[in-house]
Structures are given as C-alpha cells and as structure tokens.
Design an enzyme around this catalytic site. Structure first.
Site, PDB file in Angstrom:
ATOM      1  N   GLU A 163       0.732  -1.488  -0.114  1.00  0.00           N
ATOM      2  CA  GLU A 163       0.029   0.160  -0.164  1.00  0.00           C
ATOM      3  C   GLU A 163       1.152   1.213  -0.226  1.00  0.00           C
ATOM      4  OE1 GLU A 163      -2.841  -0.863   3.296  1.00  0.00           O
ATOM      5  OE2 GLU A 163      -4.174  -1.879   2.409  1.00  0.00           O
ATOM      6  N   GLU A 212       6.988 -21.970   7.538  1.00  0.00           N
ATOM      7  CA  GLU A 212       7.415 -20.878   8.953  1.00  0.00           C
ATOM      8  C   GLU A 212       8.934 -22.162   9.891  1.00  0.00           C
ATOM      9  OE1 GLU A 212       5.135 -21.272  12.937  1.00  0.00           O
ATOM     10  OE2 GLU A 212       3.322 -20.745  10.708  1.00  0.00           O
TER      11      GLU A 212
END
Length: 268
Positions: free
Chosen positions: A79, A110
């Site tokens: 953004e 992960e």
C-alpha cells in the site's frame, strides 16, 4: 517463555452463545488492543526514528513473517507505492512460503530458519536497510533466522510480537512487544494479535512516510492517480491548495501527474 498468545480464552462454550453475545464479546476484547499498543509507543518511536535515519540515506524497509503476520507485512508494503508514490522496491513485504502463501497456507514454511535470508538476498538486502520481523508468538523460526543473519550483516532489525521475552524480540535491536492477552478463540492470533500488528504497521509506515516528506499538511500529495475516485480526490486537493477552478486543476493533474507537482507548477 510464557506464550500468552496460546493461553486459554477467557470465554467458555462459545458455540452456545447467541450471535449478539459473540459479537459483543469479540468487540470487548478488540477494545483492549489500542491500549496495549499505547504502552509500546516509546518502543515504536525509537524504531521509527531509526528507520527514517536509514531511509534518508537510501535504505529500504523489509518485513518478514509467516501466516497472518506475513500477510499483514505484505499488505502494508504493497500500500505504500499507491498511497505515497514511492518506488515498489522501497518497502518490501516477504511471507514464508512465497506469494502462494498469501492466499493459501504453505505447510511448514515458517519452520525453516534459513529461508528468510535466502528470500531477502533476492532483493540484495544490505547494511543500509531495515528488517522488521513480524510474529505474534515471537517464536517463528523463519523470522528468528532472518533477524539473526540480518544482525550479522549490519542490517537494522526490529520486530512486532505479542508475547513478552520471545526469541524474536531477543534478536531485534528495536523490539516492539504488544501484549494483548488471550484470544477470544484460543490461539487464533489472526484476531487481537493481528489487529495489534496492523495498528503498529500503520503507525510505522505512516510516520516514516510523513518524515520522508511524502505528506504535505495532511494530504497524500504523491499518491498514484490510479482510479476515478483518486483522480477526483486529487483535483479537489489541487483546487484547495491553489484556488484554481476544477477545469484548471484537472489540466494541471493531467499534465504533471501528481498533486504535488500540479500545485508546485501552478504556483510558478
């Protein structure tokens, strides 16, 4: 370490609650999150000031995380270019498992403590840059390994975690520990923990961009004019800043491509 994020919810028999009871209880828990963030403002301030100092000399900002934490970093990074007109490689979000993991969980991604640095090397990360590890639990190997190697390479390190005394925070030079307590659904850190991480990310990227001169007054003068709504907003911003009528403001935007440049050239 005590993993508060995994401790039992304060609420029992959720399946027996009415919809309004569920909503009210979730909302009550959510109300506590900004107060938890408030306690960490000095830590966030120190991190932001360190980031700004690096970025003013050409450094970049990286986020790494897994699952919800990784997705939030990717969202915040993605953004920045449309909001502030910065290059797409100035703020970079990386999620364990790659872009596929944004939409679909990648099993055991992960758990690899070497992969984050391998992913970061694709962007030629260097000592001018900052790396923020995002992990609600503060125990994610992907994030720990990335921060460890970043420290060895002289990269500035920070983190956003929701447990105190975590391995991730131990590796970060500028740790931010927002302790939001047990989740409404036990262990569902996409809820309060995710909200806390989002709030902190908003604070970090917004404050950094303002300090880098990407906001004038309270306006996004460098935003990308990528749809009709944003073009209309830009026209109104130019009109307010210059006193020009709508037609002139639109011509300036069309010619110069940004609110900042339109205003600067009108004043010339």
């Amino acid at each position: 370490m005590q993993r508060i994020t995994e401790s039992d919810s304060k609420y029992e028999h959720l399946e027996k609650m009415s919809v309004i009871d569920l909503l009210q209880n979730i909302n009550n828990e959510d109300k506590t999150v900004p107060l938890a963030v408030e306690k960490e403002l000095p830590s966030i301030e120190a991190l932001v000031e360190a980031i700004v100092e690096r970025m003013q000399t050409g450094g970049r900002l990286f986020y790494i995380g897994a699952g919800t934490s990784g997705r939030l970093g990717v969202v915040d990074a993605s953004e920045c270019p449309p909001t502030y007109g910065v290059p797409h490689d100035m703020v970079i979000g990386i999620i364990a498992g790659g872009d596929t993991a944004i939409r679909k969980a990648v099993e055991f991604a992960e758990d690899d403590n070497k992969q984050a640095w391998i992913d970061l090397l694709q962007y030629n990360i260097n000592a001018k840059d900052t790396l923020i590890g995002i992990a609600a639990s503060g125990t994610t190997p992907y994030v720990i390994g990335g921060l460890q190697e970043a420290n060895r390479q002289g990269v500035l390190t920070g983190c956003i975690v929701c447990n105190s005394g975590s391995p991730v925070a131990a590796e970060a030079r500028f740790p931010v520990e927002v302790i939001v307590g047990p989740e409404f659904v036990t262990g569902s850190t996409r809820m309060k923990s995710g909200t806390a991480q989002k709030l902190v990310l908003n604070m970090i990227s917004t404050s950094v961009m303002i300090k880098l001169g990407r906001v004038k007054g309270n306006k996004m003068v460098d935003m990308q004019l990528s749809n009709h709504k944003l073009v209309d907003r830009g026209i109104n911003m130019v009109m307010a800043a210059t006193g020009a009528d709508k037609e002139v403001a639109q011509q300036l935007l069309n010619e110069f491509g940004s609110v900042r440049k339109a205003v600067e050239n009108y004043k010339k």
